[in-house]
Structure formats: structure tokens, C-alpha cells
Design a protein around this motif. Structure first.
Motif, short mmCIF file in Angstrom:
data_model
loop_
_atom_site.label_atom_id
_atom_site.label_comp_id
_atom_site.label_asym_id
_atom_site.label_seq_id
_atom_site.Cartn_x
_atom_site.Cartn_y
_atom_site.Cartn_z
N ALA A 195 0.83 -1.21 0.00
CA ALA A 195 0.00 0.00 0.00
C ALA A 195 0.87 1.26 0.00
CB ALA A 195 -0.94 -0.01 1.21
N ASN A 196 1.92 1.29 0.82
CA ASN A 196 2.83 2.44 0.85
C ASN A 196 3.49 2.65 -0.51
OD1 ASN A 196 2.38 3.14 3.53
ND2 ASN A 196 4.06 1.89 4.29
N GLU A 197 3.91 1.56 -1.11
CA GLU A 197 4.57 1.65 -2.42
C GLU A 197 3.61 2.17 -3.49
OE1 GLU A 197 7.88 1.71 -4.67
OE2 GLU A 197 7.84 1.17 -2.55
N LEU A 198 2.40 1.63 -3.52
CA LEU A 198 1.42 2.07 -4.52
C LEU A 198 1.07 3.55 -4.33
CD1 LEU A 198 -0.95 -1.03 -4.56
CD2 LEU A 198 0.55 -0.27 -6.42
N ALA A 199 0.86 3.96 -3.09
CA ALA A 199 0.53 5.37 -2.82
C ALA A 199 1.68 6.29 -3.20
CB ALA A 199 0.15 5.54 -1.35
N ALA A 200 2.91 5.88 -2.87
CA ALA A 200 4.08 6.71 -3.19
C ALA A 200 4.25 6.86 -4.70
CB ALA A 200 5.34 6.09 -2.58
N ARG A 201 4.15 5.76 -5.41
CA ARG A 201 4.34 5.81 -6.87
C ARG A 201 3.23 6.62 -7.55
NH1 ARG A 201 8.28 2.20 -9.01
NH2 ARG A 201 9.27 1.07 -7.31
N ALA A 234 2.28 7.75 4.73
CA ALA A 234 2.11 6.80 5.84
C ALA A 234 1.90 7.44 7.20
CB ALA A 234 3.33 5.87 5.88
N GLY A 235 1.65 8.74 7.26
CA GLY A 235 1.38 9.40 8.53
C GLY A 235 0.04 8.95 9.09
N GLY A 236 -0.28 9.33 10.29
CA GLY A 236 -1.51 8.90 10.96
C GLY A 236 -2.77 9.04 10.13
N ASP A 237 -2.95 10.18 9.49
CA ASP A 237 -4.10 10.40 8.61
C ASP A 237 -3.63 10.51 7.17
OD1 ASP A 237 -6.16 10.30 10.47
OD2 ASP A 237 -5.93 12.42 11.00
N ARG A 283 -3.65 3.77 5.60
CA ARG A 283 -4.06 3.58 7.00
C ARG A 283 -4.27 2.09 7.23
NH1 ARG A 283 -8.22 8.76 7.00
NH2 ARG A 283 -6.81 10.04 5.76
N ILE A 284 -4.29 1.70 8.49
CA ILE A 284 -4.42 0.28 8.82
C ILE A 284 -5.36 0.12 10.01
CG2 ILE A 284 -2.36 0.32 10.28
CD1 ILE A 284 -1.83 -2.60 9.35
N LEU A 318 -6.66 1.39 2.61
CA LEU A 318 -6.92 0.92 3.97
C LEU A 318 -6.55 -0.55 4.02
CD1 LEU A 318 -7.89 1.43 6.84
CD2 LEU A 318 -10.21 0.88 6.07
N VAL A 319 -5.58 -0.87 4.87
CA VAL A 319 -5.17 -2.26 5.08
C VAL A 319 -6.04 -2.81 6.20
CG1 VAL A 319 -3.30 -3.81 5.76
CG2 VAL A 319 -2.81 -1.83 4.30
#
Length: 176
Positions: free
Chosen positions: A7-13, A32-35, A39-40, A91-92
């Protein structure tokens, strides 16, 4: 946790056109911050609609106990995503098979399908209109060794694709 890394990778790219590892600290906070964009939450038997979508929570106002509506994690993510349609939100749903899925998703079970996104529904607690935006993605994880997998709701099974990830026993080679 692979789902969170994906999820982090997809959002970053999508957002910054570069790998999560190459992001600056402020960019990482956006992802990847709180909001942030990713999110997980972890499902468990005590989790319900009020945690995921919306519910009434006790509060004290002028010494009086009252119940106020409070948005759950998925509703907050969807509201943020509706304001930033140029970004993808993830959302994970960790341990998705451990929760009581019909109780958690409620009437939203159909609105998470991609072809039913952006359809307005009326939420039963607040009566407000709500839709799952097209720029929201759910990634569920589960341990298939857990017996509760057999209880997973078939309505949810057909709304998710499944990728099996087997353990890498080579990582344990030479250890006692």
C-alpha cells in the motif's frame, strides 16, 4: 507486513512518481502518517460498524453524559479521499477474517465493489449521505491457518481478489 508495504509503495508511486524508499520525510508523512494516504486497522471479534463506519460514543457535556456520533476509520478515509480525488487512498484490513464482517461492513458491503463506487447511500445512525469514492482501495490480510477463515462471509469473498503468500523457509536456514 507485506500488505502495508504494498500500500505504501502504490501510494508513493501514484502520488510522487517514485518508490516509497526514495521519498523525503515530509512525503513519507503524506503517505504513511496517521491520517495519510495509507491507513491500517486490525479486525477482531469485538469490532463493529461503529468502529469502521460510524457509531454513537459517550461524551460528557456540561456534566451530562450524552452520546455523540463519531466517524469510524473507513468513513474518515472515504471523506478524505472524496476531498482529494487526484490521490489514491488505501486501507489495510489486517486479520480481515477475524471480524464479524456483516456486522462491520453493514450496508456498505455492496458499495465497496468498484462498479458501485460513488453511489450515495443513507447511513442509518446519522442519516447522512455517504459514498465510497473510486480512489479508495482495500487490502485485506488473513492467516489461512486460522480456522475462522471458513466462516468468512461469501459475500465478501467475491469482492476481494486473493493472493497467497507462502513463508520463505530459506530465511530460517542455519538457525536452530
Amino acid at each position: 507486513h507485506r500488505a502495508l508495504a504494498v500500500a505504501n509503495e502504490l501510494a508513493a508511486r501514484h502520488t510522487f512518481q517514485k518508490s516509497f524508499a526514495d521519498l523525503t520525510q515530509p512525503e513519507r508523512t503524506i503517505v504513511a502518517g496517521g491520517d495519510g494516504l495509507v491507513r491500517i486497522c486490525t479486525f477482531h471479534p469485538g469490532w463493529g460498524y461503529e468502529d469502521f463506519i460510524e457509531g454513537l460514543r459517550p461524551a460528557t457535556i456540561n456534566g451530562q453524559m450524552v452520546f455523540e456520533p463519531r466517524d469510524g476509520i473507513f468513513k474518515r478515509l472515504c471523506l478524505d479521499a472524496a476531498k482529494q480525488t487526484n490521490r489514491q487512498f488505501f486501507l489495510v484490513l489486517d486479520e480481515i477474517n477475524r471480524g464479524d464482517l456483516p456486522r462491520i461492513f453493514g450496508e456498505l458491503i455492496t458499495t465497496i465493489e468498484y462498479d458501485k463506487r460513488d453511489r450515495q447511500i443513507k447511513l442509518p445512525i446519522t442519516g447522512s449521505s455517504f459514498a465510497v469514492p473510486r480512489n479508495v482501495f482495500l487490502i485485506g490480510t488473513m492467516n489461512t491457518a486460522d480456522r475462522s477463515i471458513s466462516l468468512m462471509d461469501t459475500a465478501l469473498r467475491r469482492r476481494f481478489g486473493f493472493v497467497e503468500l507462502m513463508p520463505d523457509s530459506a530465511l530460517l536456514a542455519g538457525r536452530k
